[in-house]
Design an enzyme around this catalytic site. Structure first.
Site, PDB file in Angstrom:
ATOM      1  N   PHE A 164       0.862  -1.185   0.000  1.00 32.75           N
ATOM      2  CA  PHE A 164       0.000   0.000   0.000  1.00 32.75           C
ATOM      3  C   PHE A 164       0.903   1.241   0.000  1.00 32.75           C
ATOM      4  O   PHE A 164       1.865   1.302   0.763  1.00 32.75           O
ATOM      5  CB  PHE A 164      -0.914  -0.010   1.229  1.00 32.75           C
ATOM      6  CG  PHE A 164      -2.027   0.988   1.109  1.00 32.75           C
ATOM      7  CD1 PHE A 164      -3.173   0.694   0.401  1.00 32.75           C
ATOM      8  CD2 PHE A 164      -1.902   2.248   1.689  1.00 32.75           C
ATOM      9  CE1 PHE A 164      -4.195   1.630   0.266  1.00 32.75           C
ATOM     10  CE2 PHE A 164      -2.918   3.187   1.558  1.00 32.75           C
ATOM     11  CZ  PHE A 164      -4.067   2.881   0.840  1.00 32.75           C
ATOM     12  N   ASP A 192       1.268  -5.529   8.154  1.00 34.47           N
ATOM     13  CA  ASP A 192       0.148  -4.604   7.952  1.00 34.47           C
ATOM     14  C   ASP A 192      -1.100  -5.477   7.830  1.00 34.47           C
ATOM     15  O   ASP A 192      -1.282  -6.179   6.823  1.00 34.47           O
ATOM     16  CB  ASP A 192       0.379  -3.776   6.678  1.00 34.47           C
ATOM     17  CG  ASP A 192      -0.777  -2.818   6.396  1.00 34.47           C
ATOM     18  OD1 ASP A 192      -1.878  -3.025   6.938  1.00 34.47           O
ATOM     19  OD2 ASP A 192      -0.580  -1.872   5.614  1.00 34.47           O
ATOM     20  N   ARG A 225     -12.622  -4.657  -7.070  1.00 34.45           N
ATOM     21  CA  ARG A 225     -12.610  -5.459  -5.837  1.00 34.45           C
ATOM     22  C   ARG A 225     -14.061  -5.633  -5.383  1.00 34.45           C
ATOM     23  O   ARG A 225     -14.795  -4.655  -5.240  1.00 34.45           O
ATOM     24  CB  ARG A 225     -11.804  -4.765  -4.738  1.00 34.45           C
ATOM     25  CG  ARG A 225     -10.355  -4.550  -5.117  1.00 34.45           C
ATOM     26  CD  ARG A 225      -9.517  -4.069  -3.951  1.00 34.45           C
ATOM     27  NE  ARG A 225      -9.998  -2.816  -3.373  1.00 34.45           N
ATOM     28  CZ  ARG A 225      -9.411  -2.198  -2.362  1.00 34.45           C
ATOM     29  NH1 ARG A 225      -8.347  -2.720  -1.791  1.00 34.45           N
ATOM     30  NH2 ARG A 225      -9.899  -1.054  -1.887  1.00 34.45           N
ATOM     31  N   TYR A 241     -11.480   0.628  10.004  1.00 35.05           N
ATOM     32  CA  TYR A 241     -12.640   1.123   9.245  1.00 35.05           C
ATOM     33  C   TYR A 241     -13.075   0.156   8.145  1.00 35.05           C
ATOM     34  O   TYR A 241     -14.028   0.428   7.435  1.00 35.05           O
ATOM     35  CB  TYR A 241     -12.384   2.519   8.659  1.00 35.05           C
ATOM     36  CG  TYR A 241     -11.021   2.732   8.025  1.00 35.05           C
ATOM     37  CD1 TYR A 241     -10.697   2.165   6.804  1.00 35.05           C
ATOM     38  CD2 TYR A 241     -10.074   3.516   8.667  1.00 35.05           C
ATOM     39  CE1 TYR A 241      -9.459   2.364   6.243  1.00 35.05           C
ATOM     40  CE2 TYR A 241      -8.827   3.725   8.113  1.00 35.05           C
ATOM     41  CZ  TYR A 241      -8.515   3.143   6.897  1.00 35.05           C
ATOM     42  OH  TYR A 241      -7.273   3.340   6.345  1.00 35.05           O
ATOM     43  N   LYS A 242     -12.370  -0.972   7.997  1.00 38.17           N
ATOM     44  CA  LYS A 242     -12.770  -1.917   6.951  1.00 38.17           C
ATOM     45  C   LYS A 242     -13.680  -2.982   7.582  1.00 38.17           C
ATOM     46  O   LYS A 242     -14.821  -2.697   7.903  1.00 38.17           O
ATOM     47  CB  LYS A 242     -11.523  -2.525   6.306  1.00 38.17           C
ATOM     48  CG  LYS A 242     -10.608  -1.470   5.669  1.00 38.17           C
ATOM     49  CD  LYS A 242      -9.406  -2.120   5.032  1.00 38.17           C
ATOM     50  CE  LYS A 242      -8.378  -1.097   4.571  1.00 38.17           C
ATOM     51  NZ  LYS A 242      -8.810  -0.293   3.431  1.00 38.17           N
TER      52      LYS A 242
END
Ligand code: PLP
Length: 409
Positions: A126, A208, A383, A233-234
């Site tokens: 990322f 991560d 995705r 937040y996912k």
């Protein structure tokens, strides 16, 4: 051909179906984007509401409210979080953002020597992880061009564990920062294998876990890696920009934080207002400033939903949903040139399915106009994320059906 009623039958046999009712589902929308932002749940909303009421009624007095003090709210939420990720109570702290936690971990643990100056990441990392790592190389006056090493991807979507092992063993590597789940393709890296390899090579390893937590069971006690960091937040559904998390193995809990601040102090000493920094005993020492209380409240509420299920059952449902997506994509989309880039093996995939198509961006926009929310990632990836807590087989069916229609236009 798989039919809508097949999907509906799978939904009617879903033992976790009761959880969906706890979520605020956007009206008229099929939401398959939980690996970008998870949905608001009723417990998260209630916990935020309770904190707002406390703020209204007690204002600053809430910091030491005997009923539910803000002063050690972080530590109490973090104890629950530690249990969730299989860590000891003092090894986990909910604080900062994903990237600021990585900065803290690098500032604390990256200690380059002439023999081992390099940091290892992967070529699909990322961007924010790469930015953070490069900035720490520069702080040590090391050139990223020379000292940032990247494990290459052979197919542009996945990273071979053998290639990671080879680069861990190469001379000169001090630290590795790797994704548990690759954000583009959804590949789940073999964390135990790579953790063992890093140990053997004497390389400090941090994971991560942003795309893993809440989707894939994590057990840091068993894994015994050096540290990890992640967002909430996912799949954790704690809201946009929610407070993030980090794990630091207890063997490293003597380290002084690279970035110190008063909320990292031993709690019993914090209000002595002295300039000498006396760190908290656990990972709490890595906090810097005042906690993000409203988002901690959301996280506390969200965590309560994980008490109403268990991560193993959520993982089996997630695998069933992604398996269903594979079958649908093979049947309906492969003929239009859409290619699944997520590894098919259950032990090699996280919670989302990624498909590559040259018109991915247009397809995402076209289906969004029909109320199907997925996610586009450059250069050409869609995705699709069915979140086990609230997504259904029917929604997977409808999404693939909509992509099929878009591809025929
Ligand atoms: C894998 C991964 N790492 C790091 C980040 C950066 O997170 P933050 O913006 O919370 O710092 C993200 C954001 O989506 C991510 O997906």
């Amino acid at each position: 051909m798989i039919s809508l009623s097949d999907a509906q039958n799978l939904d009617s046999g879903d033992p976790l179906a009761h959880l969906r009712g706890a979520f605020c589902l956007p009206a008229g929308v099929v939401y398959l984007n939980g690996n970008s932002l998870g949905l608001l749940s009723a417990p998260a909303e209630a916990a935020i509401g309770a904190m707002i009421d406390q703020w209204k009624a007690k204002a600053g007095g809430a910091w030491m409210d005997p009923a539910d003090a803000w002063f050690d709210y972080t530590e109490r939420v973090s104890a629950r979080l530690a249990a969730f990720v299989g860590a000891e109570r003092g090894e986990v702290i909910a604080t900062g953002s994903t990237t600021s936690n990585l900065h803290q971990l690098l500032a604390t643990f990256y200690q380059p020597t002439p023999a081992r100056p390099a940091i290892l990441i992967d070529s699909l990392a990322f961007p924010s992880d790469a930015h953070a790592v490069q900035s720490h190389l520069r702080l040590h006056r090391l050139e990223p061009e020379t000292h940032l090493r990247k494990v290459a991807s052979r197919d542009g979507a996945t990273i071979d564990e053998a290639a990671i092992e080879a680069m861990l063993q190469a001379p000169g590597v001090s630290m590795a920062i790797l994704p548990a789940v690759v954000y583009g393709s959804g590949q789940l890296i073999d964390m135990p294998r790579i953790t063992r390899a890093a140990k053997q090579a004497g390389v400090m390893l941090g994971w991560d876990c942003s795309h893993a937590i809440g989707a894939v069971p994590l057990n840091f006690g068993k894994l015994d890696c050096d540290f990890a960091f992640w967002c909430h937040y996912k799949y954790m559904n704690a809201g946009p920009g929610a407070v993030a998390g980090m794990y630091v193995n207890q063997r490293h809990l003597t380290a002084n934080p690279g970035l110190a601040g008063w909320f990292g102090m031993d709690k019993s000493r914090q209000f002595l207002m002295q300039h000498t920094f006396e760190p908290a005993a656990g990972a709490g020492r890595f906090q810097v400033g005042s906690p993000h209380l409203l988002s901690l409240a959301a996280l506390r509420g969200s965590l309560s939903l994980f008490d109403r299920s268990d991560i193993a059952s959520l993982r089996s449902k997630s695998l069933a949903l992604t398996e269903f997506l594979f079958r649908l994509i093979d049947e309906r989309l492969a003929k239009h040139g859409a290619q699944i880039v997520t590894p098919r093996e259950p032990h090699r995939r996280g919670g989302h399915v990624s498909i590559a198509h040259e018109n991915a961006e247009q397809i995402c926009k076209a289906i969004a106009a029909e109320g199907i929310v997925t996610d586009f990632r450059r250069p050409g990836i869609i995705r699709i994320t069915p979140a086990a807590m609230y997504s259904t087989f029917e929604e997977c069916f409808r999404a693939v059906e909509a992509i099929d229609v878009a591809l025929q236009k």
